[in-house]
Each structure stands twice: as structure tokens, then as C-alpha cells.
Design a protein around this motif. Sequence first.
Motif, PDB file in Angstrom:
ATOM      1  N   GLU B  37      10.371 -20.377  19.938  1.00  0.00           N
ATOM      2  CA  GLU B  37      11.150 -21.544  20.349  1.00  0.00           C
ATOM      3  C   GLU B  37      12.601 -21.252  20.065  1.00  0.00           C
ATOM      4  O   GLU B  37      12.944 -20.775  18.976  1.00  0.00           O
ATOM      5  CB  GLU B  37      10.698 -22.778  19.564  1.00  0.00           C
ATOM      6  CG  GLU B  37      11.506 -24.019  19.924  1.00  0.00           C
ATOM      7  CD  GLU B  37      10.994 -25.278  19.243  1.00  0.00           C
ATOM      8  OE1 GLU B  37      10.421 -25.170  18.141  1.00  0.00           O
ATOM      9  OE2 GLU B  37      11.174 -26.366  19.820  1.00  0.00           O
ATOM     10  N   GLU B  47      22.162 -26.182  25.089  1.00  0.00           N
ATOM     11  CA  GLU B  47      22.094 -25.263  26.235  1.00  0.00           C
ATOM     12  C   GLU B  47      20.764 -24.532  26.310  1.00  0.00           C
ATOM     13  O   GLU B  47      20.386 -24.071  27.372  1.00  0.00           O
ATOM     14  CB  GLU B  47      23.254 -24.258  26.191  1.00  0.00           C
ATOM     15  CG  GLU B  47      24.583 -24.903  26.572  1.00  0.00           C
ATOM     16  CD  GLU B  47      25.598 -23.916  27.113  1.00  0.00           C
ATOM     17  OE1 GLU B  47      25.348 -22.698  27.074  1.00  0.00           O
ATOM     18  OE2 GLU B  47      26.655 -24.377  27.585  1.00  0.00           O
ATOM     19  N   ASN B  49      16.762 -25.087  25.158  1.00  0.00           N
ATOM     20  CA  ASN B  49      15.690 -25.902  24.586  1.00  0.00           C
ATOM     21  C   ASN B  49      14.419 -25.308  25.167  1.00  0.00           C
ATOM     22  O   ASN B  49      13.799 -25.848  26.058  1.00  0.00           O
ATOM     23  CB  ASN B  49      15.902 -27.366  25.004  1.00  0.00           C
ATOM     24  CG  ASN B  49      14.788 -28.274  24.519  1.00  0.00           C
ATOM     25  OD1 ASN B  49      14.091 -27.959  23.560  1.00  0.00           O
ATOM     26  ND2 ASN B  49      14.615 -29.409  25.201  1.00  0.00           N
ATOM     27  N   ASP B  50      14.102 -24.097  24.694  1.00  0.00           N
ATOM     28  CA  ASP B  50      13.097 -23.274  25.364  1.00  0.00           C
ATOM     29  C   ASP B  50      11.921 -22.969  24.444  1.00  0.00           C
ATOM     30  O   ASP B  50      12.108 -22.703  23.265  1.00  0.00           O
ATOM     31  CB  ASP B  50      13.688 -21.908  25.760  1.00  0.00           C
ATOM     32  CG  ASP B  50      14.960 -22.030  26.580  1.00  0.00           C
ATOM     33  OD1 ASP B  50      15.105 -23.048  27.284  1.00  0.00           O
ATOM     34  OD2 ASP B  50      15.799 -21.121  26.511  1.00  0.00           O
ATOM     35  N   THR B  51      10.742 -22.964  25.031  1.00  0.00           N
ATOM     36  CA  THR B  51       9.596 -22.402  24.327  1.00  0.00           C
ATOM     37  C   THR B  51       8.992 -21.315  25.201  1.00  0.00           C
ATOM     38  O   THR B  51       9.149 -21.313  26.422  1.00  0.00           O
ATOM     39  CB  THR B  51       8.510 -23.466  24.035  1.00  0.00           C
ATOM     40  OG1 THR B  51       8.308 -24.246  25.224  1.00  0.00           O
ATOM     41  CG2 THR B  51       8.906 -24.364  22.897  1.00  0.00           C
ATOM     42  N   ASN B  52       8.338 -20.382  24.542  1.00  0.00           N
ATOM     43  CA  ASN B  52       7.716 -19.275  25.247  1.00  0.00           C
ATOM     44  C   ASN B  52       6.351 -19.038  24.614  1.00  0.00           C
ATOM     45  O   ASN B  52       6.234 -19.013  23.392  1.00  0.00           O
ATOM     46  CB  ASN B  52       8.596 -18.029  25.101  1.00  0.00           C
ATOM     47  CG  ASN B  52       8.087 -16.878  25.933  1.00  0.00           C
ATOM     48  OD1 ASN B  52       8.136 -16.904  27.150  1.00  0.00           O
ATOM     49  ND2 ASN B  52       7.573 -15.853  25.271  1.00  0.00           N
ATOM     50  N   PHE B  53       5.339 -18.920  25.435  1.00  0.00           N
ATOM     51  CA  PHE B  53       3.994 -18.672  24.924  1.00  0.00           C
ATOM     52  C   PHE B  53       3.425 -17.425  25.576  1.00  0.00           C
ATOM     53  O   PHE B  53       3.468 -17.284  26.796  1.00  0.00           O
ATOM     54  CB  PHE B  53       3.081 -19.870  25.209  1.00  0.00           C
ATOM     55  CG  PHE B  53       1.651 -19.624  24.831  1.00  0.00           C
ATOM     56  CD1 PHE B  53       1.239 -19.805  23.524  1.00  0.00           C
ATOM     57  CD2 PHE B  53       0.732 -19.180  25.771  1.00  0.00           C
ATOM     58  CE1 PHE B  53      -0.086 -19.552  23.167  1.00  0.00           C
ATOM     59  CE2 PHE B  53      -0.587 -18.925  25.416  1.00  0.00           C
ATOM     60  CZ  PHE B  53      -0.996 -19.119  24.113  1.00  0.00           C
ATOM     61  N   GLU B  54       2.925 -16.520  24.734  1.00  0.00           N
ATOM     62  CA  GLU B  54       2.293 -15.311  25.256  1.00  0.00           C
ATOM     63  C   GLU B  54       0.970 -15.095  24.550  1.00  0.00           C
ATOM     64  O   GLU B  54       0.824 -15.438  23.379  1.00  0.00           O
ATOM     65  CB  GLU B  54       3.186 -14.078  24.999  1.00  0.00           C
ATOM     66  CG  GLU B  54       4.511 -14.158  25.712  1.00  0.00           C
ATOM     67  CD  GLU B  54       5.430 -12.965  25.459  1.00  0.00           C
ATOM     68  OE1 GLU B  54       5.094 -12.118  24.611  1.00  0.00           O
ATOM     69  OE2 GLU B  54       6.471 -12.913  26.117  1.00  0.00           O
ATOM     70  N   SER B  73      -2.521  -9.714  30.146  1.00  0.00           N
ATOM     71  CA  SER B  73      -2.397 -11.092  29.667  1.00  0.00           C
ATOM     72  C   SER B  73      -3.580 -11.924  30.131  1.00  0.00           C
ATOM     73  O   SER B  73      -3.615 -13.129  29.949  1.00  0.00           O
ATOM     74  CB  SER B  73      -1.080 -11.701  30.175  1.00  0.00           C
ATOM     75  OG  SER B  73      -1.002 -11.622  31.589  1.00  0.00           O
ATOM     76  N   LEU B 125      10.234 -31.799  17.621  1.00  0.00           N
ATOM     77  CA  LEU B 125      11.479 -31.294  18.212  1.00  0.00           C
ATOM     78  C   LEU B 125      12.664 -32.177  17.835  1.00  0.00           C
ATOM     79  O   LEU B 125      13.749 -31.697  17.520  1.00  0.00           O
ATOM     80  CB  LEU B 125      11.303 -31.216  19.734  1.00  0.00           C
ATOM     81  CG  LEU B 125      12.516 -30.799  20.555  1.00  0.00           C
ATOM     82  CD1 LEU B 125      13.051 -29.426  20.144  1.00  0.00           C
ATOM     83  CD2 LEU B 125      12.177 -30.792  22.054  1.00  0.00           C
ATOM     84  N   PHE B 364       2.155  -7.781  22.385  1.00  0.00           N
ATOM     85  CA  PHE B 364       0.878  -7.129  22.695  1.00  0.00           C
ATOM     86  C   PHE B 364       1.032  -6.101  23.804  1.00  0.00           C
ATOM     87  O   PHE B 364       0.288  -5.143  23.892  1.00  0.00           O
ATOM     88  CB  PHE B 364      -0.191  -8.179  23.037  1.00  0.00           C
ATOM     89  CG  PHE B 364      -0.020  -8.822  24.388  1.00  0.00           C
ATOM     90  CD1 PHE B 364      -0.504  -8.214  25.538  1.00  0.00           C
ATOM     91  CD2 PHE B 364       0.637 -10.045  24.509  1.00  0.00           C
ATOM     92  CE1 PHE B 364      -0.340  -8.810  26.789  1.00  0.00           C
ATOM     93  CE2 PHE B 364       0.807 -10.639  25.741  1.00  0.00           C
ATOM     94  CZ  PHE B 364       0.329 -10.018  26.899  1.00  0.00           C
ATOM     95  N   TYR B 365       2.052  -6.301  24.661  1.00  0.00           N
ATOM     96  CA  TYR B 365       2.204  -5.412  25.819  1.00  0.00           C
ATOM     97  C   TYR B 365       3.139  -4.243  25.562  1.00  0.00           C
ATOM     98  O   TYR B 365       3.664  -3.642  26.500  1.00  0.00           O
ATOM     99  CB  TYR B 365       2.641  -6.205  27.055  1.00  0.00           C
ATOM    100  CG  TYR B 365       3.792  -7.166  26.821  1.00  0.00           C
ATOM    101  CD1 TYR B 365       5.098  -6.752  26.991  1.00  0.00           C
ATOM    102  CD2 TYR B 365       3.552  -8.478  26.432  1.00  0.00           C
ATOM    103  CE1 TYR B 365       6.145  -7.624  26.774  1.00  0.00           C
ATOM    104  CE2 TYR B 365       4.593  -9.364  26.213  1.00  0.00           C
ATOM    105  CZ  TYR B 365       5.890  -8.932  26.391  1.00  0.00           C
ATOM    106  OH  TYR B 365       6.917  -9.804  26.167  1.00  0.00           O
TER     107      TYR B 365
END
Lengths: 457, 494
Positions: B37, B47, B49-54, B73, B125, B364-365
Motif C-alpha cells: 500500500e 497523489e 492512494n494505491d494498493t497492489n495485490f500479487e 500468477s 485507511l 514470486f516471479y
Amino acid sequence: MQKNKAQEMISAVRARAAARGVNASFSLHCEKSHLMRIGNNSVSLNTSEHLTRLDIEVINGRRTGSHTQMGDVTSEEYVEKALQIAVAKAEVASEKDYQPISVVVEANVAENAQYDQTLEHLDPAFKADAYQQIIDNVGEEYNFSGSWSSGSMELFLVSTANENTMHHLATDQDFNVVLKHPQKKWELRQWKSGWRLDHFDVEDVINGFRGLLPTYENHAGYKLEPGEYRVALGSAAIAEVVMMACYTGFYGRSYEEKQGWTSKYKKGDKVLGDNINLVDEPADDKTFRFGFDMMGKVRGRFPLVKDGILRNLMYDSMTAAKYGRELTAHTGGSASIVMQPGSADSDLLAAVKGLGRVIYVPALHYLNMPNASQGIFTGSSRFNAVLIENGKVVSPIFSSRITDSFQNVFGNVSLISSEAETVNLSNTYGRRMPEAASMPSYIVSDKVKITDSADSF
Amino acid sequence: MSLSAEIKLQILQNIERVTKNGADYTDARFYTNDDSETLFLYDGNLEANDTNFESGLGVRVLFGGAWGFAATSDAKTIDACFDLALQNARTAAKLVRVPLQMGKKPAHQGHFASPLKQDPFTIPLKQKLDFLNGIDAQLKEDWIAKRYVYAEFQKKNIYFFNSEGTEVERNLANVFAKMMVMALDSDGQMQRRSQELFTTGKGTRGYEMLTSPELFSAHAGRIKEELAQLIKADALEYGRRSVILLPGQGFLQVHETIGHPLELDRILGYELSYAGGSFVDLDSFGKLQYGSEKLSVSAFGGIENSPGSYGYDDEGSPERDYLLIDKGLLVNALSSRAMIDEANQKAGRTVFAESGGAARATAFYRAPIDRMTNVNILPGNDGTLEDIIAGTEDGVVLDNPVSWSIGSNREHFHFGCEIAWEVKNGKKTRILRNPTYQGHTVEFYNSLSAVGDASTWRVWQVDNCGKGEPNQIMQLGHGIPVVRFDNVITGERK
Ligand SMILES: [Zn+2]
């Protein structure tokens, strides 16, 4: 182009979101990447990655939120769930003091002009064979290392503003091989880049090394004392410096915020030498071409510097919104920066025949900016750097540092090669996002400050 | 998220299958989740407000002395991922001059969890934004042109299995943060002061780290005051003098000119086409006087709350505590199993007795490569910062990097810093702007003349170390005391 299943699912969720009054954009990034690395004359890594990422951005009044989900898009529910995460984030976000600009896909675009199926499906054995040929032909007594990245990237963009879609499918490759002398320690490099498999030519690579080796084998290294020199920068070195000049001078963000070296100027002012022309040209086939950006804007020819005069600045969506400027097509994606070639002989040695001593620096390592306001950069020579006297290569030079300003280096250019070369600027951090610049094969700047040098290559 | 029994079984069966098909060694890393996050306030505007899921699987197969790697994936394609990794290794094995070997290790079971009190991903948040907005409000002044408040949270659950029977589970968490203020100086140049979230090495590494005032928010007032003086300051003049590096600058000096040149894969020439090589070679170990006797450097995985503490590396080796440089003498490198095997073969002697536990992959990649863990200068006996200043005739105290540029073999370097304090005859006199310094690595470390005591030692976090092809961003730490080097070139020649 036929929409695939994932794109259809995203389009369905987009339509429902639009009907609910949600302001969102959706982009799907799919890569098939392959990379082979060579170390100590062996393949040290042979890797394949098939990855899919869904990016969703939501605007709720002056609030924004975004979410990226990696994984195959298997159902509309999957897309809807990711959308809900972004919606929830935007709801809680603190308000901006400006209105964010919505993504509007301004036309239907489907581009695959730089797609080569052969390159996308290249058998890794082809790469191993090519490296083998290079090692066998140039000489096993040297130490070879390198990397060869290739693959395809597919991008699909829609937003709730309308039903238009943008679709990009392209291939790219970046081949590198470094030859190091195990005792004398100098390093020579050959590289090839392009979007078709046949942009690589093994004979060319072998001949490139054969042309360089006698100079290195027969001459000891030369140490430059600090001072001002006439320096020929090769295409890779020019690209490094030009791109840094762009980031800190030709983007609206650094300009508006007075952080960059162009902040004291306005459009129409002379910022570089009369013979310097820079343009973002997405139609140039020597670059990796992107016909649209991530705001859904169609990209076209965009002059930055004409005859040394500042013409335009590139504005991303947040900068345009914050400072009330017009959005240019420079949000995300890759620019196609082109420095216009000149009229000098494409053969550097022939071009500098009457010029006495010239330092040739084909590539620069680890460029950085100790003073962005003054446009001062620093970096050191790497690979194939030599001292030329009256058009003849005299000796390789030890690792040397250049610390100088953009305006000094690009304000004193006396020769610009008539030949353009592709310089691959892609990094492979995160996702596959190819970028390349088209640069003259060399330029000669008459006053470049060498500020330090090592006793080794 | 924990790994389902079904997926685990499928991975173990595939490892067995690939081994039967001739693989010398296989390992697999399944990430059930790799969350991040990013929150970024710029001039008070959110500017980012990001989340990333892998989530996914990475498989590495050693066949015929060469590595093949594949990642997916998609949990439905696990079998195919193993097939592709083996096929890639078979192709790689066609061009092998020095076959890579892993050596043999007994099977072991392991578990490591970053110590934390509050999982940042369970904090609402709104609460996180309120906290960051609070810092932004503290930074706000009419004369300040730009404000920057940034936080990043990471959480990864990683399940490791290899063909030796080793199984390791790790639950890793990281918190990074930075604040910065900028203002124009009298020449219209933008100056800045910043502060990053740091630690003393003790404690936990959850959300509570960010909200601990002494580690972060309490510095807002100080950086503003320093900026106010900086924009009125004179520029540092060119000349040779002593430089006293605070941990906020010392960490990057160590990172770039001790950490990177001591990565064994760089030393062996595996990074030549991109990150570069190293001026260190296998002969240097046990012989090269890297620095003065005051210089002792460790690779230490045991720092409680550092991103360089991860329990086990990405080939299942436990993280270790050992010296890289002992009283100035180079003694060890940052290493992984295959690299030490090759180095020992090449050198014809045992240069490295065991893996440094430093094989790390960013996701993982990506396949693991030799990375930094926590690379630290051990505290010395030269007292506090004030003591070191008192013993300095002509010098500058430097803090926080603006710019860094290092030679491709890490043999020379050039740094620009945010701020300098002039030192004359044992006293801090005035603030100077646009400080830079440069040097040649071995000569520089041999000019190390003072090392602060444990009271000056801070752990600086690095969230963006880049290396490798495909490129990998790595998180790590540096525990650094105040250090002084003499006769260093500072400023730029006119
Ligand atoms: Zn690094």
C-alpha cells in the motif's frame, strides 16, 4: 482486433459501473516475458514469466483511489471485486485541492504495428545458440556475460466516460553482451534492440567485437587528468543525458515547481545549442511506439526543443490538473524521444580526423543529478571508451567521471552524426513497459568537464 | 493467508516429478499474498492512494549445471510452471562452461515472522491518512514551496519448498516512510530537507513504528528549521577537508561502496551487463585492507526491526551474523549457495565456508540473486557526534543524499547531500548548501579516522535497492554510526 474473454469481462463491468455513476478507468496489462542471462560463458538464468495485471482507478469528486490486482481475469466478479476495493479507497481518501482529470478514451485505437509473432514465441534455444556462436567466434579466452530480454506486451484501456477502447500489442527485445578480459579487466559491449527478431544479427555482434579488440589488446589504459575535453558521446550516452534533461527540464511537473533546470525560462527561450532538436515522435519506428497514453489520449508528434528553443512541456494528468494546464499525452506509457540526426559523417573516426584529441564515451554509467536546478549531472564512462587522436584510436581510457551541465554539453556541440540509432531504455522493474529513444550514433561536444578518473577500467 | 493443503501437495509432487526427470535441485516459492500500500501526500494532496495485490508461484530448477526459472500468477497452471522451469533449465544447460552446483544441505523446517504489534493492513485507511495529514500540517509554512509525506506498507506470506525436503514459511512485514520540505534559495535553486523512518534496531516493525514520534514525526520541526537556514546559506567551496557522515548519509555510502561491491555474484561477473562488476576479486579476501583499522562491517540478519531481517533467504538458508570487514581487512562477501560453490572452485581454495544466507528475490516471479541483508558499520570508540566534531580541525558534517553516482566496479563515487555544517577548529560554525564529495573507495575507507559509539548508531531502511535482470527492487537495512573520513575532495572545481 477481436476482444478476448478478459477484455469482454472488463467491458461488461465498465458498462455496469458507468450506469451506476462510478467514475473509473480499467487497464489490463498482459506480458509474456523471456530473459536469458549469461555469466562466465554460460547461461546463468533462463526465465519465463506470463503475468497479468488489472489496474483500476476511481475518482469520487476530488478523491481518488487505485488498486492493482495480479492474476488472470477469470470472471466479471473478479473485476467487480477489484473495482470495489478502489471505490472504497476513493471514498475514504482525503480531498485534493484541485479537480482530478477523468480518463477519457478519446478514440477507438487498436495498434499492433510493432508486433512480431516470431519474436513473441522465440525458442530460448535460439538465444543460447547465438551466445554460443559469439563465444566460439570471438574467443573463449575472454569472459562473456550478458542478458537478452524479449517478449510481448498487451495493453487494454477503457473508462466509464464512454465505450471506446484502446488496445496495444507489441513485441520488443533488448540484447546485450559484455566481453571482459580476465586479466586486463577491460570491458567491451555490443547491444541490439528493436521490436522484430531480425533486429538482432549475430554476425554484426561478432564483427563489432572483432573491430574493437585490437585497440584494447595492443594498448595500455590511459588515465585522463581532470579538465575540459572535446568528447564524442555515443548514442547510449546521449540518450542517458537527454532523458535526464527531459525528466528535469521538459516535464511540466519539474518546470511548474521550479525544481528543474528550465524553470527560469519560458516557451520560446533558447535553452540548448542552435543545432539541438528534440521531439517526442510516437511514429518513429526506431522507438517503441505508443499511440495513446494512460489517460486515453491519442499521442502525436510533440516538439520539445527546436533549434535549441524550448517549444513544449509534457504534462501528466496530476500536474495538468494541479496547475490548470492542458493535458498532453504524457501520463504513463512510454515517450518516443528523438534527437534529430545532423550532417556529420556516420563514421566517427572519419568525422573527427582534423580535430586532434577526442575522448569517445559510448555509454555512461549511473547518471545522477547533484543539482537539478542548474542542470548539473554526473556519471562515469563505461564500455569501449577510447582516446582518439586525429581520427585514430590511440588507447582505451580508464573509468572517467563527467560532471557537467546539460546546457554546457548540449550548447557546444560541433558535430552530430547523420545516422540514428535505437537506444533501449526499458527497465524490467515491475511490469514489461518497453521504451526506446532514437539518438544520433554520436555527437561531439567541444567542452566537457572530466572531473575524476580511476586507475582501472 | 495460509497455503492450502492441496496446493502444497501439488508443489511437493511436482518437485518429486522434476527431480525424477533429472533435475539436480529444485525449489519453489508460493506467495499466498504479496500486498503493498502506498500513500503519498504532495502539498497536502493525496497523489497516491494505491494498493497492489500479487499472488503466485516461482519455480527454479537446476539441471546440468544451469538454472531455469518460471513463474505463474495462475494457481491452475502449477504443473505447467514446473514443466517450463525444467525446460528452461534444459535449454540453458546447452551452454555451460562452469556448471553451477548447490552443494548438499540437510532438510530443515523453518518459520520466521517479522515482529509486529499492529498489522498496517488492519489499520483503517482513514486512520492512516489522518496520521499522515497531521504530519503534513506540521510541515506547512508560507515560505515552504513543497511538502512531501510518504508511507509504504508491505506484507508477504511466502512458502518455500526444495528438493532437499526443506520447508520454510515466512510472514514478512515492512513499513517505510519519508517526509520532505523544499524551498527556493537566494539563487532560485530548490533546496530540501528530509527525514526517513529509521530505528535503533530494537523493537517491532508494524504500524507502531510509524507512529512512534522519535522515529519519525518528531523530526518535522527540525527539518523545517534546517531548511530555513539552508536557503540563506553559502554554497560549499571546493577543497580537501574531513567529512563527518551522519547515519542518514553514511548508510548510502556503505550501501553503494561496501554492500554492492561485496555481492558475490557481482564479484564473479554475473552482473556485468547491467549493474556492473566489482573492484574486489577472489584474491582480495583475507588480503585487501579495505579500510582503516577502525572499520568493521557486518552482515547481520538479527536486527529486530529492519527490512534486512527476514529469517531465511529465498533458498531456505538461515540468515547469518558475520563480519564482511574485520578491522579494515576484507574477510567475507554477501553470498548464496551456488555462488560460494563456484567461487571456491575458481579460487582453488575455500574462500567461503558457507552461504551468507543472502539469496533474495523481490517477488514470486523473480529468481533469487545475491543481495544485501543488513550491512552495518560496527560502533566504535570515538564517542558522540559532539566528541567527533570537537576533534575535527577543518571539515563538514553531511546528511541525507540528493544524488549518488558510482563507478561500474564501485571503485569510485560521487555524492551530493542535502545539507552541510561547516566545522572549524572543533566547532560547528554555519550551514552550507549544495554539498558534494567524491573519492576512490579503498583510499576513502582507509582515511576513516573516527567511528562514533553505540549512541550514534541508527538503522536506516532502504526500500528501493535495484539490481539484476530482470530488475529486482529489494528492501534492506544499514546500521551506521557517525563516521569521519579525512582529506576528502568536497565541492566542485570551478
Ligand atoms: Zn542498491
